[in-house]
Design a protein around this motif. Structure first.
Motif, mmCIF file in Angstrom:
data_model
loop_
_atom_site.group_PDB
_atom_site.id
_atom_site.type_symbol
_atom_site.label_atom_id
_atom_site.label_comp_id
_atom_site.label_asym_id
_atom_site.label_seq_id
_atom_site.Cartn_x
_atom_site.Cartn_y
_atom_site.Cartn_z
ATOM 1 N N THR A 159 0.779 -1.151 -0.102
ATOM 2 C CA THR A 159 0.000 -0.131 0.047
ATOM 3 C C THR A 159 0.814 1.200 0.086
ATOM 4 O OG1 THR A 159 -1.880 -1.074 1.075
ATOM 5 C CG2 THR A 159 -1.888 1.328 1.281
ATOM 6 N N ALA A 160 1.991 1.298 0.556
ATOM 7 C CA ALA A 160 3.065 2.241 0.737
ATOM 8 C C ALA A 160 3.398 2.564 -0.667
ATOM 9 C CB ALA A 160 4.295 2.151 1.617
ATOM 10 N N VAL A 161 3.712 1.626 -1.646
ATOM 11 C CA VAL A 161 4.127 1.881 -2.938
ATOM 12 C C VAL A 161 2.905 2.535 -3.739
ATOM 13 C CG1 VAL A 161 4.808 0.740 -5.280
ATOM 14 C CG2 VAL A 161 5.676 -0.101 -2.923
ATOM 15 N N TYR A 162 1.803 1.833 -3.469
ATOM 16 C CA TYR A 162 0.621 2.454 -4.539
ATOM 17 C C TYR A 162 0.357 3.941 -3.756
ATOM 18 C CZ TYR A 162 0.473 -2.592 -5.115
ATOM 19 O OH TYR A 162 0.922 -3.780 -5.673
ATOM 20 N N SER A 163 0.521 4.285 -2.273
ATOM 21 C CA SER A 163 0.269 5.635 -2.034
ATOM 22 C C SER A 163 1.213 6.457 -2.824
ATOM 23 C CB SER A 163 0.651 5.777 -0.576
ATOM 24 O OG SER A 163 -0.149 4.748 0.054
ATOM 25 N N GLU A 164 2.272 6.320 -2.959
ATOM 26 C CA GLU A 164 3.228 7.346 -3.932
ATOM 27 C C GLU A 164 2.733 7.494 -5.027
ATOM 28 O OE1 GLU A 164 7.843 7.949 -4.431
ATOM 29 O OE2 GLU A 164 7.399 6.346 -3.415
ATOM 30 N N ALA A 165 2.198 6.181 -5.831
ATOM 31 C CA ALA A 165 1.839 6.512 -7.060
ATOM 32 C C ALA A 165 0.509 7.467 -7.167
ATOM 33 C CB ALA A 165 1.711 5.154 -7.634
ATOM 34 N N LEU A 166 -0.197 7.063 -6.185
ATOM 35 C CA LEU A 166 -1.422 8.189 -5.876
ATOM 36 C C LEU A 166 -0.840 9.609 -5.885
ATOM 37 C CD1 LEU A 166 -3.759 6.115 -3.698
ATOM 38 C CD2 LEU A 166 -4.198 6.828 -5.926
ATOM 39 N N VAL A 167 0.199 9.567 -4.943
ATOM 40 C CA VAL A 167 0.840 11.134 -4.923
ATOM 41 C C VAL A 167 1.254 11.708 -6.181
ATOM 42 C CG1 VAL A 167 2.468 12.538 -3.901
ATOM 43 C CG2 VAL A 167 1.564 10.950 -2.499
ATOM 44 N N GLN A 168 1.826 10.796 -7.076
ATOM 45 C CA GLN A 168 2.255 11.195 -8.269
ATOM 46 C C GLN A 168 1.027 11.723 -9.223
ATOM 47 O OE1 GLN A 168 5.433 11.914 -8.229
ATOM 48 N NE2 GLN A 168 5.740 10.834 -6.348
ATOM 49 N N ALA A 169 -0.125 10.688 -9.219
ATOM 50 C CA ALA A 169 -1.084 10.979 -9.876
ATOM 51 C C ALA A 169 -1.830 12.357 -9.528
ATOM 52 C CB ALA A 169 -2.142 9.949 -10.003
ATOM 53 N N SER B 166 4.203 17.312 -1.648
ATOM 54 C CA SER B 166 3.190 17.556 -2.675
ATOM 55 C C SER B 166 2.199 18.617 -2.251
ATOM 56 C CB SER B 166 2.267 16.256 -2.538
ATOM 57 O OG SER B 166 1.498 16.309 -3.655
ATOM 58 N N PRO B 167 2.431 20.019 -2.856
ATOM 59 C CA PRO B 167 1.606 20.925 -2.628
ATOM 60 C C PRO B 167 0.063 20.710 -2.829
ATOM 61 C CG PRO B 167 3.538 21.747 -4.352
ATOM 62 C CD PRO B 167 3.248 20.359 -4.224
ATOM 63 N N GLY B 168 -0.539 21.085 -1.745
ATOM 64 C CA GLY B 168 -1.985 21.067 -1.717
ATOM 65 C C GLY B 168 -2.608 19.509 -1.391
ATOM 66 N N LEU B 169 -1.541 18.587 -0.980
ATOM 67 C CA LEU B 169 -2.142 17.193 -0.750
ATOM 68 C C LEU B 169 -2.705 17.207 0.623
ATOM 69 C CD1 LEU B 169 -2.574 14.493 -1.855
ATOM 70 C CD2 LEU B 169 -0.549 13.876 -0.888
ATOM 71 N N LEU B 170 -1.689 17.776 1.618
ATOM 72 C CA LEU B 170 -2.005 17.849 3.006
ATOM 73 C C LEU B 170 -2.871 18.901 3.481
ATOM 74 C CD1 LEU B 170 1.350 16.142 4.191
ATOM 75 C CD2 LEU B 170 -0.816 14.888 3.624
ATOM 76 N N SER B 171 -3.210 19.827 2.733
ATOM 77 C CA SER B 171 -3.867 21.027 3.271
ATOM 78 C C SER B 171 -5.508 20.918 2.977
ATOM 79 C CB SER B 171 -3.362 22.435 2.747
ATOM 80 O OG SER B 171 -3.256 22.357 1.245
ATOM 81 N N PHE C 234 5.403 8.899 2.273
ATOM 82 C CA PHE C 234 5.225 10.141 3.427
ATOM 83 C C PHE C 234 6.055 11.272 2.883
ATOM 84 C CE2 PHE C 234 4.381 6.534 6.507
ATOM 85 C CZ PHE C 234 2.966 6.621 6.541
ATOM 86 N N ILE C 235 7.152 10.993 2.277
ATOM 87 C CA ILE C 235 7.993 12.433 2.075
ATOM 88 C C ILE C 235 7.183 12.918 0.799
ATOM 89 C CG2 ILE C 235 10.284 12.879 0.871
ATOM 90 C CD1 ILE C 235 11.671 11.138 2.785
ATOM 91 N N ALA C 236 6.995 12.029 -0.220
ATOM 92 C CA ALA C 236 6.251 12.354 -1.408
ATOM 93 C C ALA C 236 5.055 13.268 -1.037
ATOM 94 C CB ALA C 236 6.007 11.148 -2.273
ATOM 95 N N ALA C 237 4.169 12.859 0.027
ATOM 96 C CA ALA C 237 2.921 13.622 0.579
ATOM 97 C C ALA C 237 3.501 14.870 1.155
ATOM 98 C CB ALA C 237 2.309 12.407 1.465
ATOM 99 N N LEU C 238 4.508 14.764 2.036
ATOM 100 C CA LEU C 238 4.577 15.968 2.405
ATOM 101 C C LEU C 238 5.309 17.084 1.211
ATOM 102 C CD1 LEU C 238 6.811 14.682 5.624
ATOM 103 C CD2 LEU C 238 4.540 16.044 5.616
#
Length: 171
Positions: free
Chosen positions: A79-89, A166-171, A160-164
């Motif tokens: 799921t961590a791998v797929y989470s990062e793919a979702l961040v990229q998408a 990623s502008p707009g993802l965690l806000s 987690f780093i990719a999410a951090l």
């Protein structure tokens, strides 16, 4: 072009590569920007297929929500791998101004990352391991198999780093 035989193996690599290309396209000019949606469709098809494997909030086993599961398998560290793919998408949809996808991918990413957090060993569960202090923060294979491997940790950290980053993802 439809993806005929999807595989989870290269989704992260493809999403990350194309996200980098789209970021460059923003700087390269009109032609590159005009071609970007055609290539983005390839990534979006993979991500949409992947999202069909994500366990939703309406599951009977609430601890599994957000994880990705193929068939009868319990969701786990992949799921961590797929989470990062979702961040990229998410980033690709942001670059292209596709607000609907952005919001959908944001929700899916946050749900997936919440599952990845559940895989991490915390001080309360560290007593289950031979060396409790050194296991805190480690990522287990899944919620039933407490195997810890460095690649599980690495994929969790990069997600987690990719999410951090990623502008707009965690806000």
């Amino acid at each position: 072009t439809l993806i005929r035989s999807p595989s989870t193996a290269f989704i992260l690599w493809q999403a990350n590569t194309w996200r980098l290309a789209f970021e460059s396209a923003e700087q390269l000019g009109r032609y590159a920007r005009a071609e970007a949606p055609r290539y983005a469709d390839f990534v979006f098809q993979m991500i949409e297929w992947l999202l069909k494997l994500q366990v939703g909030l309406n599951t009977k086993q609430k601890d599994f929500s957000g994880g990705f599961s193929q068939g009868h398998l319990s969701p786990g560290s992949s799921t961590a791998v797929y989470s990062e793919a979702l961040v990229q998408a998410f980033q690709i949809s942001r670059i292209l101004g596709d607000r609907e996808r952005m919001l959908r991918y944001k929700d899916a990413t946050l749900l997936a990352l919440s599952f990845v957090f559940r895989l991490q060993v915390d001080p309360e569960t560290s007593f289950l391991f031979p060396d409790p202090v050194r296991t805190i923060g480690g990522t287990t294979r899944n919620l039933k198999d407490f195997t810890i491997r460095c690649d599980f940790d690495q994929h969790s950290i990069t997600a987690f780093i990719a999410a951090l980053d990623s502008p707009g993802l965690l806000s």
